[in-house]
Design a protein around this motif. Sequence first.
Motif, PDB file in Angstrom:
ATOM      1  N   VAL A  15       0.829  -1.207   0.000  1.00 42.32           N
ATOM      2  CA  VAL A  15       0.000   0.000   0.000  1.00 42.32           C
ATOM      3  C   VAL A  15       0.860   1.251   0.000  1.00 42.32           C
ATOM      4  CG1 VAL A  15      -1.673   1.345   1.336  1.00 42.32           C
ATOM      5  CG2 VAL A  15      -1.969  -1.131   1.089  1.00 42.32           C
ATOM      6  N   ARG A  16       1.905   1.266   0.799  1.00 42.87           N
ATOM      7  CA  ARG A  16       2.754   2.459   0.879  1.00 42.87           C
ATOM      8  C   ARG A  16       3.487   2.719  -0.433  1.00 42.87           C
ATOM      9  NH1 ARG A  16       6.852   3.477   5.003  1.00 42.87           N
ATOM     10  NH2 ARG A  16       6.428   5.632   4.386  1.00 42.87           N
ATOM     11  N   LEU A  17       3.889   1.655  -1.127  1.00 40.42           N
ATOM     12  CA  LEU A  17       4.546   1.838  -2.421  1.00 40.42           C
ATOM     13  C   LEU A  17       3.595   2.509  -3.413  1.00 40.42           C
ATOM     14  CD1 LEU A  17       6.510  -1.526  -2.817  1.00 40.42           C
ATOM     15  CD2 LEU A  17       7.510   0.758  -2.686  1.00 40.42           C
ATOM     16  N   VAL A  18       2.332   2.091  -3.391  1.00 43.78           N
ATOM     17  CA  VAL A  18       1.335   2.695  -4.276  1.00 43.78           C
ATOM     18  C   VAL A  18       1.115   4.157  -3.905  1.00 43.78           C
ATOM     19  CG1 VAL A  18      -1.091   2.657  -4.989  1.00 43.78           C
ATOM     20  CG2 VAL A  18       0.166   0.515  -4.774  1.00 43.78           C
ATOM     21  N   LEU A  19       0.991   4.435  -2.616  1.00 45.53           N
ATOM     22  CA  LEU A  19       0.786   5.815  -2.162  1.00 45.53           C
ATOM     23  C   LEU A  19       1.949   6.714  -2.579  1.00 45.53           C
ATOM     24  CD1 LEU A  19      -0.599   5.093   1.421  1.00 45.53           C
ATOM     25  CD2 LEU A  19      -1.851   6.279  -0.393  1.00 45.53           C
ATOM     26  N   GLU A  20       3.164   6.202  -2.431  1.00 45.14           N
ATOM     27  CA  GLU A  20       4.341   6.989  -2.796  1.00 45.14           C
ATOM     28  C   GLU A  20       4.424   7.175  -4.306  1.00 45.14           C
ATOM     29  OE1 GLU A  20       6.390   8.584  -0.829  1.00 45.14           O
ATOM     30  OE2 GLU A  20       5.440   7.857   1.005  1.00 45.14           O
ATOM     31  N   SER A 194       4.184  -2.776  -7.467  1.00 46.08           N
ATOM     32  CA  SER A 194       4.052  -2.391  -6.055  1.00 46.08           C
ATOM     33  C   SER A 194       3.611  -3.573  -5.205  1.00 46.08           C
ATOM     34  CB  SER A 194       3.041  -1.245  -5.912  1.00 46.08           C
ATOM     35  OG  SER A 194       3.551  -0.050  -6.452  1.00 46.08           O
ATOM     36  N   MET A 195       2.882  -4.502  -5.793  1.00 51.85           N
ATOM     37  CA  MET A 195       2.450  -5.700  -5.070  1.00 51.85           C
ATOM     38  C   MET A 195       3.562  -6.747  -5.009  1.00 51.85           C
ATOM     39  SD  MET A 195      -0.781  -5.155  -4.209  1.00 51.85           S
ATOM     40  CE  MET A 195      -1.660  -6.716  -4.020  1.00 51.85           C
ATOM     41  N   PHE A 196       4.399  -6.775  -6.038  1.00 55.52           N
ATOM     42  CA  PHE A 196       5.430  -7.814  -6.163  1.00 55.52           C
ATOM     43  C   PHE A 196       6.701  -7.509  -5.376  1.00 55.52           C
ATOM     44  CE2 PHE A 196       8.875  -9.824  -8.850  1.00 55.52           C
ATOM     45  CZ  PHE A 196       8.595 -11.132  -8.475  1.00 55.52           C
ATOM     46  N   TYR A 222      15.780  -7.098 -12.125  1.00 55.12           N
ATOM     47  CA  TYR A 222      14.586  -6.288 -11.833  1.00 55.12           C
ATOM     48  C   TYR A 222      14.641  -5.741 -10.411  1.00 55.12           C
ATOM     49  CZ  TYR A 222       9.663  -5.688 -10.385  1.00 55.12           C
ATOM     50  OH  TYR A 222       8.479  -5.220  -9.852  1.00 55.12           O
ATOM     51  N   TYR A 223      15.025  -6.585  -9.452  1.00 50.56           N
ATOM     52  CA  TYR A 223      15.083  -6.185  -8.049  1.00 50.56           C
ATOM     53  C   TYR A 223      16.083  -5.043  -7.851  1.00 50.56           C
ATOM     54  CZ  TYR A 223      14.877  -6.955  -2.955  1.00 50.56           C
ATOM     55  OH  TYR A 223      14.689  -6.827  -1.593  1.00 50.56           O
ATOM     56  N   LYS A 228      16.217   1.399  -6.936  1.00 49.80           N
ATOM     57  CA  LYS A 228      16.640   2.773  -7.216  1.00 49.80           C
ATOM     58  C   LYS A 228      15.472   3.754  -7.226  1.00 49.80           C
ATOM     59  CE  LYS A 228      20.444   1.037 -10.092  1.00 49.80           C
ATOM     60  NZ  LYS A 228      20.991   0.985 -11.473  1.00 49.80           N
ATOM     61  N   ARG A 229      14.246   3.239  -7.204  1.00 49.30           N
ATOM     62  CA  ARG A 229      13.076   4.112  -7.262  1.00 49.30           C
ATOM     63  C   ARG A 229      12.909   4.854  -5.932  1.00 49.30           C
ATOM     64  NH1 ARG A 229      10.020   3.001 -11.767  1.00 49.30           N
ATOM     65  NH2 ARG A 229       8.277   4.223 -10.981  1.00 49.30           N
ATOM     66  N   PRO A 230      12.517   6.128  -5.977  1.00 42.87           N
ATOM     67  CA  PRO A 230      12.306   6.901  -4.745  1.00 42.87           C
ATOM     68  C   PRO A 230      11.307   6.239  -3.801  1.00 42.87           C
ATOM     69  CG  PRO A 230      12.348   8.355  -6.634  1.00 42.87           C
ATOM     70  CD  PRO A 230      12.347   6.957  -7.184  1.00 42.87           C
TER      71      PRO A 230
END
Length: 265
Positions: A15-20, A194-196, A222-223, A228-230
């Motif tokens: 959820v937090r990854l999606v929000l960000e 974001s789920m994976f 991929y990992y 590197k994503r904010p």
Amino acid sequence: MQLYHHPYSMDSQKVRLVLEEKGVDYTSYHVNPLTGKNMNASFFRMNPSAKLPVFQNGSHVIFRAIDIVQYIDRLTASLSGEAASVSSETAEWIQKIENWNPKIFTLAHTPPKYRTFISKFIRRVIITRMSESPDLASMYHIKLREAYETEDKLKNLDGIKQSEDELCSILDEAESQLEKTGYLAGDDYTLADSMFIPLLVRVSLLNLDEEYINTRPKVLEYYNLVKKRPSYKVVIGKYFNGWRKYRTLYKTACFLLVRNTLRRY
């Protein structure tokens, strides 16, 4: 918007990854399940399942990670004047990942002495909260029964093997997909990623990279890319990169030891 979560929780990370990624502003509340904070009466009244995360937007409260993620996607699309659009590939990956329950896998790969200590502590927390809030006793009793049932499941080697096989199946499919595309559902980052990502983080937290990630070159590539994503740095890197992982773990361990010694549950 308010989110009750914890860095250890895979669903919270999703959820937090999606929000960000969506740039949504929200108020963050940490609720540590390893110390039994999710069993506090105030939280338990809001969410009797005691599971994380819990997302609240005004009077609207959502509990399941997949429901929260889809709600955020629809909400942000609506605010931007666009129609929410999730491709069939993204939806398929989201459901596939959501169908895998990491609990048995995680506990089966946690050293028994730590697992047993935390399990006993949580059961004592539940019993204490039950006596403090008699009106919630029946619901606390359900959680206590679930705790014992989980311990029984960990004695079932076939169940543990099934959980491992399901994880391998997801990772193998991801490896095949990532040979063709940059991200899980195409060449662009989507909700599926974001789920994976939290799934890979859980494997890494358990020090199982060599067996489950490093043996799959495209998943490993991929990992390293998504790290590197904010959003990753804010949600996960802040707590688990390098020495931070041990700081997070030791902080919780010290809390548990002190509270257990003082018998304050």
